[in-house]
Design a protein around this motif. Sequence first.
Motif, mmCIF file in Angstrom:
data_model
loop_
_atom_site.group_PDB
_atom_site.id
_atom_site.type_symbol
_atom_site.label_atom_id
_atom_site.label_comp_id
_atom_site.label_asym_id
_atom_site.label_seq_id
_atom_site.Cartn_x
_atom_site.Cartn_y
_atom_site.Cartn_z
ATOM 1 N N ALA A 36 46.260 -38.710 8.053
ATOM 2 C CA ALA A 36 44.973 -39.380 8.197
ATOM 3 C C ALA A 36 44.797 -40.438 7.112
ATOM 4 O O ALA A 36 44.318 -41.551 7.370
ATOM 5 N N THR A 37 45.185 -40.111 5.882
ATOM 6 C CA THR A 37 45.081 -41.060 4.777
ATOM 7 C C THR A 37 46.014 -42.244 4.974
ATOM 8 O O THR A 37 45.625 -43.412 4.786
ATOM 9 N N HIS A 38 47.246 -41.958 5.358
ATOM 10 C CA HIS A 38 48.222 -43.025 5.603
ATOM 11 C C HIS A 38 47.690 -43.997 6.656
ATOM 12 O O HIS A 38 47.805 -45.226 6.492
ATOM 13 N N LEU A 39 47.110 -43.457 7.711
ATOM 14 C CA LEU A 39 46.563 -44.290 8.782
ATOM 15 C C LEU A 39 45.364 -45.091 8.298
ATOM 16 O O LEU A 39 45.274 -46.308 8.536
ATOM 17 N N ALA A 40 44.424 -44.433 7.609
ATOM 18 C CA ALA A 40 43.200 -45.105 7.186
ATOM 19 C C ALA A 40 43.469 -46.215 6.186
ATOM 20 O O ALA A 40 42.670 -47.153 6.062
ATOM 21 N N ALA A 41 44.578 -46.140 5.468
ATOM 22 C CA ALA A 41 44.934 -47.195 4.521
ATOM 23 C C ALA A 41 45.519 -48.418 5.224
ATOM 24 O O ALA A 41 45.649 -49.479 4.598
ATOM 25 N N ARG A 42 45.847 -48.286 6.516
ATOM 26 C CA ARG A 42 46.542 -49.366 7.224
ATOM 27 C C ARG A 42 45.847 -49.824 8.491
ATOM 28 O O ARG A 42 46.294 -50.794 9.117
#
Length: 273
Positions: free
Chosen positions: A159-165
Amino acid sequence: MLIWLALLIGGYGAMLAYLWATQESRIFFPRTLPAERADEIVQQIAGARHVWIDAPDGTRLHGWWRPASPSTASGRVLLYFGGNAEDVHWRLGHGDGYPGWDLLLTDYRGYGRSGGQPGQAQMQADALLWFDRLSAGLEGLPAPSAIAVMGTSLGSYYATHLAARRPVSGIVLATPFDSVRDYVQSRLPLLPVRLILRHPMDSKSDAGAIRAPSLFITAADDKTIPPERARILFDAWAGQPRDWVLVPQSNHDTVSSEPLYWESLGHFLRTLP
């Protein structure tokens, strides 16, 4: 002394080689689901259905869809990434816990009905692919007006990886960690974890790139991922506003059964634009 030293070095090297070779089985715990059982599950939930996408390498990936209302989608989707051994479909039965939001629950590679084998790089790419396909209108569904993302435990990294991109409307992290690499290193200080770990899953490195409103839900008695690991991530987090909820008398596996968990989640989702 030289013989004992050689044995010690040899044993240490053998241990490192063993840990390097077996790390996937220590990090990922895939659980598959028979097609017949999966069909039974969606038939029990009004409006629920299977959704599928194909990864560029040909792997068939499965997700579970439930609209906010059985008759129609809301156009606001919560994209969910589960915990390590979580059968994510159980959340289909808790539609009231996500007020006004459609649900898309993803099965990781090797989990549920998805094919393939789990791995950090592949699952990162899959998370972005789910978002992109959903944004464009997935399997005949209308393109949503808003996409929020939620991750539990292992899923907090994706979720974090996605939200950063990607431009997510909000992000919820339940029992998150700052970094698998740093956590393992703190538990095994004599091992060169940075050299042997192929799946570091360092959420902290993406924390400064987050811009969306954020909710952290942690368990006070969590022994699997102690709250202080989540706090490290929270303190590095750039998303605003950001809220911290510590659920008392709960652990890593029981936090989602507590009323405060659902109250906090529901309130957060209602406040998103």
